[in-house]
Design an enzyme around this catalytic site. Structure first.
Site, PDB file in Angstrom:
ATOM      1  N   ARG A   1       4.725 -12.644   9.805  1.00 27.77           N
ATOM      2  CA  ARG A   1       5.600 -11.253   9.585  1.00 27.77           C
ATOM      3  C   ARG A   1       6.838 -11.541  10.358  1.00 27.77           C
ATOM      4  O   ARG A   1       7.111 -12.255  11.420  1.00 27.77           O
ATOM      5  CB  ARG A   1       4.655 -10.451  10.485  1.00 27.77           C
ATOM      6  CG  ARG A   1       4.574  -9.215  10.089  1.00 27.77           C
ATOM      7  CD  ARG A   1       3.518  -8.203  10.771  1.00 27.77           C
ATOM      8  NE  ARG A   1       2.259  -8.221   9.698  1.00 27.77           N
ATOM      9  CZ  ARG A   1       2.425  -6.920   9.017  1.00 27.77           C
ATOM     10  NH1 ARG A   1       3.460  -5.939   9.263  1.00 27.77           N
ATOM     11  NH2 ARG A   1       1.604  -6.818   8.087  1.00 27.77           N
TER      12      ARG A   1
ATOM     13  N   GLU B   1       0.725  -1.082  -0.074  1.00 27.29           N
ATOM     14  CA  GLU B   1      -0.142  -0.030  -0.041  1.00 27.29           C
ATOM     15  C   GLU B   1       0.858   1.383  -0.022  1.00 27.29           C
ATOM     16  O   GLU B   1       1.772   1.187   0.875  1.00 27.29           O
ATOM     17  CB  GLU B   1      -0.973   0.166   1.344  1.00 27.29           C
ATOM     18  CG  GLU B   1      -1.892   1.096   1.335  1.00 27.29           C
ATOM     19  CD  GLU B   1      -2.793   1.454   2.398  1.00 27.29           C
ATOM     20  OE1 GLU B   1      -2.684   0.458   3.387  1.00 27.29           O
ATOM     21  OE2 GLU B   1      -3.490   2.325   2.425  1.00 27.29           O
TER      22      GLU B   1
ATOM     23  N   LYS C   1       4.590   0.711   8.911  1.00 23.65           N
ATOM     24  CA  LYS C   1       4.678   2.064   8.190  1.00 23.65           C
ATOM     25  C   LYS C   1       3.957   3.370   9.108  1.00 23.65           C
ATOM     26  O   LYS C   1       4.580   4.131   9.052  1.00 23.65           O
ATOM     27  CB  LYS C   1       4.156   2.100   6.681  1.00 23.65           C
ATOM     28  CG  LYS C   1       4.896   1.421   5.763  1.00 23.65           C
ATOM     29  CD  LYS C   1       4.017   1.197   4.397  1.00 23.65           C
ATOM     30  CE  LYS C   1       3.265  -0.017   4.515  1.00 23.65           C
ATOM     31  NZ  LYS C   1       2.547  -0.050   3.131  1.00 23.65           N
TER      32      LYS C   1
HETATM   33  P1  ATP Z   1       2.744  -1.891   7.574  1.00 26.41           P
HETATM   34  O1  ATP Z   1       2.021  -2.269   8.677  1.00 26.41           O
HETATM   35  O2  ATP Z   1       4.040  -1.636   7.737  1.00 26.41           O
HETATM   36  O3  ATP Z   1       1.929  -1.093   6.693  1.00 26.41           O
HETATM   37  P2  ATP Z   1       1.516  -3.820   5.751  1.00 26.41           P
HETATM   38  O4  ATP Z   1       1.426  -5.272   5.938  1.00 26.41           O
HETATM   39  O5  ATP Z   1       0.212  -3.053   5.908  1.00 26.41           O
HETATM   40  O6  ATP Z   1       2.506  -3.257   6.742  1.00 26.41           O
HETATM   41  P3  ATP Z   1       1.568  -3.326   2.946  1.00 26.41           P
HETATM   42  O7  ATP Z   1       2.195  -2.369   2.218  1.00 26.41           O
HETATM   43  O8  ATP Z   1       0.370  -3.866   2.842  1.00 26.41           O
HETATM   44  O9  ATP Z   1       2.188  -3.430   4.377  1.00 26.41           O
HETATM   45  O10 ATP Z   1       2.584  -4.719   2.788  1.00 26.41           O
HETATM   46  C1  ATP Z   1       2.907  -5.322   1.468  1.00 26.41           C
HETATM   47  C2  ATP Z   1       3.264  -6.848   1.717  1.00 26.41           C
HETATM   48  O11 ATP Z   1       4.300  -6.944   2.574  1.00 26.41           O
HETATM   49  C3  ATP Z   1       1.956  -7.583   2.144  1.00 26.41           C
HETATM   50  O12 ATP Z   1       2.132  -8.812   1.512  1.00 26.41           O
HETATM   51  C4  ATP Z   1       2.686  -7.670   3.757  1.00 26.41           C
HETATM   52  O13 ATP Z   1       2.153  -8.990   4.446  1.00 26.41           O
HETATM   53  C5  ATP Z   1       4.080  -7.809   3.471  1.00 26.41           C
HETATM   54  N1  ATP Z   1       4.712  -7.549   4.903  1.00 26.41           N
HETATM   55  C6  ATP Z   1       4.411  -6.265   5.610  1.00 26.41           C
HETATM   56  N2  ATP Z   1       5.193  -6.016   6.651  1.00 26.41           N
HETATM   57  C7  ATP Z   1       6.169  -7.193   6.792  1.00 26.41           C
HETATM   58  C8  ATP Z   1       6.742  -7.932   7.834  1.00 26.41           C
HETATM   59  N3  ATP Z   1       7.023  -7.346   8.779  1.00 26.41           N
HETATM   60  N4  ATP Z   1       7.228  -9.242   7.416  1.00 26.41           N
HETATM   61  C9  ATP Z   1       6.890  -9.890   6.323  1.00 26.41           C
HETATM   62  N5  ATP Z   1       5.981  -9.257   5.425  1.00 26.41           N
HETATM   63  C10 ATP Z   1       5.613  -8.146   5.450  1.00 26.41           C
HETATM   64 MG    MG Z   2      -0.361  -1.327   6.582  1.00 28.19          MG
HETATM   65 MG    MG Z   3      -1.692  -3.876   4.109  1.00 32.26          MG
END
Ligand code: ATP
Ligand code: MG
Ligand code: MG
Length: 554
Positions: free
Chosen positions: A260, A33, A270
């Site tokens: 994760r 995102e 983020k």
């Molecule tokens: P954040 O909370 O940092 O925004 P998110 O999962 O909402 O993390 P996204 O932009 O949706 O962020 O993530 C893109 C991809 O990266 C998704 O498939 C997510 O599951 C993966 N991802 C995000 N954080 C991690 C992590 N700490 N370890 C492994 N994969 C991750």
């Molecule tokens: Mg997020």
């Molecule tokens: Mg997400």
């Protein structure tokens, strides 16, 4: 040859191939995102998905999950692309969930016509209450049985901007007593009156993640949609939404989950990283203390070290915290191979070689990197007045102190053997100069008998007159707690280390005067350092990447 054993994600793929999925149908995606910069957690997901692409020679899409204009920006899209590229991966297609807004809307209309979706007009509080709890059944909304005509009319008017945010939403009509709470008539669309960074004002209703994600996978013919574990309960809804649109002849994507990856002494979210920036704990998303890819890059991490880190921790089925010393091990290992060795003094004290001729200078050969296959050399100037590290001298020392002391010999790296003779002190008793004599026959590499003499210690130095001054930024952990995110009662910002940055003036050998942004060096005996983007000609700024060994006191 023995093959590396398959991880559980690869096993899922192998099983599907065995059951008849043609290899050429394999298709993966990485779906960030654009609401912030990528962090080290994302690196795991990037390396997983793009790694599978390389392994199976399958395309990988870079898909921006841009369904919430209140948090997303073009700046983040650009940064994400830069980071994925820098990590060394090539996407097959750059795609956006917002590309599918029309298709998603058309499908939603079809679902209304099929009696599978309805417009609800209650407040979010009331709807939340009606959802019930896992141990109770939910209550149907009084709007649940609106006529198809009324639903179509209201939904179109929602789209046309006739209502305020929160006035209506579109919900899937599933089951208000479902044991999976996410299946209790989940929201598909909400009204958001904000311009979108790509679709501008074309839409004022935006699809929810659950509705958009699986359908985006389907539109792109993604075979395997890997996400993190918190989406496990969403899988049922992912499948239900696919059931509404999948036709026989198209590949049906499959959501599977992995753990994760969290890193100690930092946060990987983020939203939290955004707070560190907005509340002034760091200077920017790419501050070298940040766990962002851009922060690590600026700190001096190489793409290879991050890929190696992701590969080493692999993927798992359970969440856990990885110690940051593993990441540091990976960068140290890489920099040891590639970083030229140079001499820099960060806490100087003057050393005068009393028997060295006044006004004389000589340029000595210094080895660039002992790890090189064919050794290369550079010249470093030597003269009567040098700087050495303050901690490399003690007036009196026990036999375990292998550095400079009075009456004992030590080697100056790439130069001569010297012997401590006396010190000069100011009125407070602080040492301002150390006086030493040198053995003129002992020059390193000269081949003389004296050059082969064994002395206990070797210390680094720079010639005072030739030294290049630079700002050196030395970082400590950004958080004092191993898991700042681990205590839900305490805001993670409580654990910010108030002393995570120390700025010192360094004195560097003159070969560094031409160093460019991103150049990486080992300052001998001090650690690995790289040139920061804040550098200007004649005003170098270095970041300390990592020390030479793991000296972090646990
Ligand atoms: P954040 O909370 O940092 O925004 P998110 O999962 O909402 O993390 P996204 O932009 O949706 O962020 O993530 C893109 C991809 O990266 C998704 O498939 C997510 O599951 C993966 N991802 C995000 N954080 C991690 C992590 N700490 N370890 C492994 N994969 C991750
Ligand atoms: Mg997020
Ligand atoms: Mg997400």
């Amino acid at each position: 040859t023995k093959e590396k054993s398959l991880n559980f994600i690869e096993q899922i793929i192998e099983e599907d191939l065995k059951n008849g999925l043609p290899t050429e149908k394999l298709h993966f995606r990485f779906p960030p995102e654009p609401n912030g910069y990528l962090h080290i957690g994302h690196a795991s997901s990037i390396c997983l998905n793009f790694g599978l692409g390389l392994k199976y020679n399958a395309p990988v899409n870079l898909r921006f999950d841009d369904t919430n204009p209140s948090k997303e920006e073009q700046e983040f899209v650009d940064a994400i692309k830069q980071d994925v590229e820098w990590l060394g991966y090539k996407w097959a297609n750059e795609v956006y969930a917002s590309d599918y807004f029309q298709q998603l809307y058309d499908w939603a209309i079809q679902m209304i016509k099929d009696g599978k979706a309805y417009v609800d007009s209650q407040t979010s509080e009331v709807m939340a209450q009606q959802k019930g709890t896992p141990s109770t059944v939910g209550v149907d909304s009084p709007y649940r049985n609106r006529s198809i005509e009324e639903n179509l009319d209201l939904f179109e008017r929602m789209k046309n901007g006739e209502f305020e945010e929160g006035a209506h939403i579109l919900r899937a009509k599933i089951d208000m007593s479902h044991k999976n709470m996410l299946m209790r008539d989940p929201i598909m669309y909400r009204i958001i009156k904000k311009a979108h960074h790509r679709t501008k004002d074309a839409w004022c209703i935006y699809p929810m993640y659950d509705w958009a994600h699986g359908e985006s996978d389907y539109i792109e013919s993604i075979s395997h949609s890997f996400c993190t574990l918190e989406f496990l309960p969403h899988r049922e809804l992912y499948d239900w939404f696919l059931d509404q649109v999948v036709t026989e002849d198209n590949i049906r994507p499959k959501q599977r989950e992995f753990a994760r990856r969290n890193l100690s002494h930092t946060v990987v979210s983020k939203r939290k990283l955004a707070r560190l920036v907005s509340e002034g704990h760091v200077t920017a998303w790419d501050d070298p203390r940040m766990s962002t890819i851009s922060g690590l890059r600026r700190r001096g991490y190489t793409a290879a070290s991050i890929r190696n880190y992701a590969d080493t921790i692999g993927i798992a089925k359970r969440d856990n915290l990885i110690d940051v010393s593993l990441l540091e091990f990976c960068i140290r290992e890489d920099l040891n191979k590639i970083a030229p060795r140079v001499m820099a003094v960060l806490d100087p004290v003057k050393l005068v070689i009393t028997n060295y001729p006044e006004g004389q200078e000589e340029w000595l050969d210094a080895e660039n990197n002992p790890e090189e296959e064919v050794m290369t050399y550079r010249k470093v100037p030597f003269s009567k007045e040098l700087y050495i590290e303050r901690e490399d001298f003690k007036e009196e020392a026990n036999s375990k102190f292998f550095r400079l002391t009075l009456g004992k010999e030590v080697r100056l790296k790439n130069a001569y053997i010297i012997k401590g003779e006396s010190v000069v002190k100011d009125e407070h008793g602080n040492i301002t100069e150390i006086h030493a004599t040198y053995d003129a026959d002992s020059r390193s590499g000269s081949g003389s008998e004296a050059s082969k003499r064994k002395v206990k210690g070797t210390i680094h130095w720079v010639s005072a007159a030739h030294a290049v001054e630079a700002e050196v930024r030395i970082y400590d952990r950004l958080f004092v707690d191993e898991n700042p995110d681990g205590n839900k009662e305490v805001d993670f910002l409580e654990f910010v280390n108030p002393n995570s940055l120390e700025i010192v003036k360094g004195y560097l050998e003159p070969s560094l005067s031409t160093a460019k942004e991103g150049d990486k060096f080992q300052f001998q005996r001090m650690g690995y350092f790289c040139v920061d983007k804040d550098s200007k000609p004649n005003q170098l700024v270095f970041n300390k990447t990592v020390g030479l060994r793991d000296t972090w006191a646990k």
